[in-house]
Design an enzyme around this catalytic site. Structure first.
Site, PDB file in Angstrom:
ATOM      1  N   LEU A 188       1.083  -1.024   0.234  1.00 12.22           N
ATOM      2  CA  LEU A 188       0.525   0.130  -0.050  1.00 12.22           C
ATOM      3  C   LEU A 188       1.078   1.411   0.204  1.00 12.22           C
ATOM      4  O   LEU A 188       2.184   1.021   0.323  1.00 12.22           O
ATOM      5  CB  LEU A 188      -0.898   0.019   1.139  1.00 12.22           C
ATOM      6  CG  LEU A 188      -2.113  -1.530   1.557  1.00 12.22           C
ATOM      7  CD1 LEU A 188      -2.829  -0.686   2.675  1.00 12.22           C
ATOM      8  CD2 LEU A 188      -3.080  -1.401   0.347  1.00 12.22           C
ATOM      9  N   ASP A 189       0.683   2.272  -0.582  1.00 12.13           N
ATOM     10  CA  ASP A 189       1.431   2.948  -0.686  1.00 12.13           C
ATOM     11  C   ASP A 189       1.393   4.064   0.642  1.00 12.13           C
ATOM     12  O   ASP A 189       0.200   3.493   1.912  1.00 12.13           O
ATOM     13  CB  ASP A 189       0.543   4.246  -2.260  1.00 12.13           C
ATOM     14  CG  ASP A 189       0.795   4.161  -3.224  1.00 12.13           C
ATOM     15  OD1 ASP A 189       1.391   2.950  -3.030  1.00 12.13           O
ATOM     16  OD2 ASP A 189      -0.260   4.577  -3.452  1.00 12.13           O
ATOM     17  N   MET A 190       2.515   4.892   0.943  1.00 13.84           N
ATOM     18  CA  MET A 190       2.383   5.346   2.490  1.00 13.84           C
ATOM     19  C   MET A 190       1.240   6.296   3.213  1.00 13.84           C
ATOM     20  O   MET A 190       0.966   5.936   4.048  1.00 13.84           O
ATOM     21  CB  MET A 190       3.674   6.524   1.927  1.00 13.84           C
ATOM     22  CG  MET A 190       4.243   7.311   3.423  1.00 13.84           C
ATOM     23  SD  MET A 190       5.215   8.003   3.802  1.00 13.84           S
ATOM     24  CE  MET A 190       3.850  10.083   3.056  1.00 13.84           C
ATOM     25  N   ARG A 221      -5.394   5.228  -7.904  1.00  3.85           N
ATOM     26  CA  ARG A 221      -5.448   7.079  -8.346  1.00  3.85           C
ATOM     27  C   ARG A 221      -4.578   7.338  -9.629  1.00  3.85           C
ATOM     28  O   ARG A 221      -5.320   8.527 -10.241  1.00  3.85           O
ATOM     29  CB  ARG A 221      -3.638   7.193  -7.226  1.00  3.85           C
ATOM     30  CG  ARG A 221      -3.580   7.014  -6.077  1.00  3.85           C
ATOM     31  CD  ARG A 221      -2.901   6.847  -5.381  1.00  3.85           C
ATOM     32  NE  ARG A 221      -2.362   8.203  -5.200  1.00  3.85           N
ATOM     33  CZ  ARG A 221      -0.629   8.605  -4.582  1.00  3.85           C
ATOM     34  NH1 ARG A 221       0.239   7.402  -4.806  1.00  3.85           N
ATOM     35  NH2 ARG A 221      -0.202   9.198  -4.914  1.00  3.85           N
TER      36      ARG A 221
END
Length: 335
Positions: free
Chosen positions: A132-134, A247
């Site tokens: 998962l992205d930050m 995104r």
């Protein structure tokens, strides 16, 4: 320590131990090599060689190799959704990187899980089966052994794993549901950003499904055509799992994830070309573009898969975090 066993049948009598290990346990070649090197296969409790042929009724047992990670333990909260001896599923909080990188060598979920592992008196090599992205929160899979990780990744490649997300996006999506089928790639190998890129130019097939949960019209918000706009709460299901897929896809149809610093202006490369601006912000470069939330409003809320060891159907969920709940409340009060 995970152990597998199998009782040899009459149908197996012409098979060697090596063939049985491959057919009955579906171990990867890399894991089979470790099992051989560490003498981890037993026949009726006695070490056995791969070329040997067992008899009907013999019990073939395999113990997975012991491995450890060398991450520095850090006292970072770990919210456990599910855990057993083979698998750990956590609800990752936003603002934390999953795995150490050159730019972020510590303060990661790997450091957090190491501390939890030590507190629990366990010892295993930490293997993340998804990322998962930050600034994306939600469900994160941690395999406690190589077999579990390998089986999970195979499921993902085969499309068996189902991943669902909740997101707030800019603008009003008028259709109730839709599908985005557009390849995603990395136009500039020196930059982290992705965008829609033809397969012949290095893009990878990517499919995202979305459905509208709630719309938040706003008379003081305007779209690119200077018409009244607002925000939309959506549920998203992924068929593929490309980096930044949600995104990029949502931004490509004019509805970037609210607060997304990279894709809020659509194509980041076109934005740079037009404004001579790399959208870099002082600090770590991940400052929200929204006045209502301090990160991108994206949460991995659901995971469905087959447990790699027990074959149990797993269906896990993670509740919405407080900041996204607050965002929704604020948007409902827009005028």
């Amino acid at each position: 320590m995970t152990q597998f066993s199998y009782i040899v049948t009459e149908k197996d009598k012409e098979l060697s131990v090596k063939e049985l290990l491959r057919r009955k346990f579906h171990f990867s070649s890399r894991l089979l090599t470790k099992i051989k090197q560490q003498d981890l296969a037993r026949l009726n409790g006695i070490p056995v060689r791969g070329w040997m042929k067992p008899e009907t009724g013999d019990k073939l047992t395999v113990t997975l190799p012991s491995e450890t990670s060398d991450f520095t333990p850090e006292d970072i909260p770990v919210s456990v959704i599910f855990e057993d001896k083979d698998l750990l599923v956590i609800n990752k909080q936003p603002g934390i990187v999953v795995h150490p990188t050159k730019g972020k060598p510590c303060h990661t979920m790997a450091n957090a899980v190491t501390k939890k592992m030590m507190d629990d008196g366990e010892s295993y090599k930490i293997r993340f089966a998804n990322r998962l992205d930050m600034n994306t929160s939600g469900l994160l899979l941690v395999a406690k052994n190589g077999f579990t990780q390998d089986r999970l990744i195979r499921q993902m490649k085969a499309g068996i794993t189902e991943k669902s997300y909740i997101a707030v996006v800019d603008g009003i999506i008028h259709e109730n549901e839709g599908t985005i089928d557009a390849p995603i790639g990395r136009p500039d190998p020196n930059e982290v950003e992705r965008w829609i890129l033809p397969v012949e130019s290095g893009g990878f097939e990517s499919v995202t499904h979305y459905s509208v949960i709630e719309r938040f019209p706003c008379n003081t918000c305007y779209d690119n055509d200077n018409l009244p706009s607002g925000y939309t709460l959506v549920k998203i299901r992924l068929e593929t799992g490309r980096t930044h897929q949600i995104r990029v896809h949502m931004a490509s149809i004019g509805h970037p994830v609210t607060g997304d610093h990279l894709y809020n202006h659509g194509d980041p490369f076109l934005y740079r070309k037009t404004h001579k601006d790399f959208m870099r912000i002082e600090g770590d470069g991940e400052k929200s573009t929204s006045p209502y939330i301090q990160r991108q409003a994206l949460h991995a809320c659901g995971l469905s898969f087959i447990h790699p060891v027990t074959d149990e159907k797993m269906k896990l969920s993670a509740p919405l975090p407080g900041d996204i709940k607050l965002l929704i409340e604020r948007l409902r009060n827009l005028k």
